[in-house]
Motif scaffolding. Structure first.
Motif, PDB file in Angstrom:
ATOM      1  N   PRO A  17       0.768  -1.123   0.024  1.00 51.61           N
ATOM      2  CA  PRO A  17       0.039   0.118  -0.017  1.00 51.61           C
ATOM      3  C   PRO A  17       0.814   1.259  -0.041  1.00 51.61           C
ATOM      4  O   PRO A  17       0.439   2.425  -0.403  1.00 51.61           O
ATOM      5  CB  PRO A  17      -0.681  -0.116   1.243  1.00 51.61           C
ATOM      6  CG  PRO A  17      -0.636  -1.412   1.817  1.00 51.61           C
ATOM      7  CD  PRO A  17       0.558  -2.009   1.096  1.00 51.61           C
ATOM      8  N   TYR A  18       2.025   1.123   0.090  1.00 52.06           N
ATOM      9  CA  TYR A  18       3.113   2.250   0.525  1.00 52.06           C
ATOM     10  C   TYR A  18       3.933   2.416  -0.625  1.00 52.06           C
ATOM     11  O   TYR A  18       5.039   2.993  -0.522  1.00 52.06           O
ATOM     12  CB  TYR A  18       3.832   2.275   1.756  1.00 52.06           C
ATOM     13  CG  TYR A  18       2.821   2.114   2.897  1.00 52.06           C
ATOM     14  CD1 TYR A  18       2.042   3.109   3.540  1.00 52.06           C
ATOM     15  CD2 TYR A  18       2.497   0.782   3.634  1.00 52.06           C
ATOM     16  CE1 TYR A  18       1.254   3.216   4.354  1.00 52.06           C
ATOM     17  CE2 TYR A  18       1.757   0.996   4.605  1.00 52.06           C
ATOM     18  CZ  TYR A  18       1.001   2.028   5.187  1.00 52.06           C
ATOM     19  OH  TYR A  18       0.215   1.767   6.119  1.00 52.06           O
ATOM     20  N   VAL A  19       3.774   1.813  -1.980  1.00 50.41           N
ATOM     21  CA  VAL A  19       4.564   1.933  -3.086  1.00 50.41           C
ATOM     22  C   VAL A  19       4.768   3.364  -3.619  1.00 50.41           C
ATOM     23  O   VAL A  19       6.219   3.810  -3.753  1.00 50.41           O
ATOM     24  CB  VAL A  19       4.090   1.032  -4.126  1.00 50.41           C
ATOM     25  CG1 VAL A  19       4.788   1.476  -5.428  1.00 50.41           C
ATOM     26  CG2 VAL A  19       4.184  -0.431  -3.916  1.00 50.41           C
ATOM     27  N   ARG A  20       4.006   4.199  -3.602  1.00 48.63           N
ATOM     28  CA  ARG A  20       4.001   5.485  -3.979  1.00 48.63           C
ATOM     29  C   ARG A  20       4.759   6.067  -2.931  1.00 48.63           C
ATOM     30  O   ARG A  20       5.835   7.156  -3.359  1.00 48.63           O
ATOM     31  CB  ARG A  20       2.813   6.065  -4.355  1.00 48.63           C
ATOM     32  CG  ARG A  20       2.960   7.528  -4.663  1.00 48.63           C
ATOM     33  CD  ARG A  20       1.739   8.014  -5.360  1.00 48.63           C
ATOM     34  NE  ARG A  20       1.789   9.475  -5.824  1.00 48.63           N
ATOM     35  CZ  ARG A  20       2.418   9.964  -6.881  1.00 48.63           C
ATOM     36  NH1 ARG A  20       3.024   9.009  -7.672  1.00 48.63           N
ATOM     37  NH2 ARG A  20       2.360  11.279  -7.213  1.00 48.63           N
ATOM     38  N   ASP A  21       4.675   5.939  -1.661  1.00 50.13           N
ATOM     39  CA  ASP A  21       5.487   6.633  -0.680  1.00 50.13           C
ATOM     40  C   ASP A  21       6.892   6.424  -0.671  1.00 50.13           C
ATOM     41  O   ASP A  21       7.827   7.136  -0.639  1.00 50.13           O
ATOM     42  CB  ASP A  21       4.815   6.708   0.692  1.00 50.13           C
ATOM     43  CG  ASP A  21       3.479   7.136   0.945  1.00 50.13           C
ATOM     44  OD1 ASP A  21       3.322   8.195   0.375  1.00 50.13           O
ATOM     45  OD2 ASP A  21       2.565   6.567   1.675  1.00 50.13           O
ATOM     46  N   ILE A  22       7.036   4.976  -0.880  1.00 44.26           N
ATOM     47  CA  ILE A  22       8.443   4.605  -1.142  1.00 44.26           C
ATOM     48  C   ILE A  22       9.084   5.001  -1.991  1.00 44.26           C
ATOM     49  O   ILE A  22      10.375   5.411  -2.168  1.00 44.26           O
ATOM     50  CB  ILE A  22       8.256   3.048  -0.945  1.00 44.26           C
ATOM     51  CG1 ILE A  22       7.836   2.426   0.326  1.00 44.26           C
ATOM     52  CG2 ILE A  22       9.627   2.283  -1.427  1.00 44.26           C
ATOM     53  CD1 ILE A  22       7.609   0.801  -0.026  1.00 44.26           C
ATOM     54  N   ALA A  23       8.386   5.179  -3.348  1.00 38.41           N
ATOM     55  CA  ALA A  23       8.918   5.674  -4.632  1.00 38.41           C
ATOM     56  C   ALA A  23       9.457   7.127  -4.387  1.00 38.41           C
ATOM     57  O   ALA A  23      10.577   7.609  -4.656  1.00 38.41           O
ATOM     58  CB  ALA A  23       7.971   5.631  -5.729  1.00 38.41           C
TER      59      ALA A  23
END
Length: 110
Positions: A17-23
């Motif tokens: 769920p946090y892929v965009r935040d990780i990116a």
């Protein structure tokens, strides 16, 4: 071995769920690590210009250039991370941040 596979799937599901935040964190960290080189390159390119133009270009690059870079590159990185399987997502994330940390450490010692 099924328990290990299930554990890795659960661990990866926590990241999904946090892929965009990780990116975004990866792009921002990359800008911090390589920002000095970018600024140095720009400084060399505008060295012969009048003070007003040098200052204006530097402000535009720092204020808008880095922001635009972040806005355009983050979705690309996020799509690449989202394409990874759930098992590999945490390992890739940890590997990339470890690599960025090593690069940051080496660049600060030079």
């Amino acid at each position: 071995m099924d328990w290990l596979h299930d554990l890795l799937l659960q661990w990866g599901a926590l990241f999904r769920p946090y892929v965009r935040d990780i990116a975004l964190a990866m792009v921002a960290t990359s800008l911090v690590v390589f920002g000095d080189d970018i600024n140095r390159f720009i400084r060399r390119q505008v060295a012969g210009m009048h003070f007003f133009w040098r200052t204006l270009i530097f402000v535009l690059v720092c204020a808008f250039g880095y922001g635009a870079f972040t806005l355009f590159v983050t979705p690309l990185v996020a799509s690449q991370l989202a394409g990874l399987s759930t098992i590999w997502l945490p390992w890739a994330t940890l590997g990339i941040f470890t690599l960025l940390g090593i690069l940051a450490q080496r660049r600060r010692q030079a």
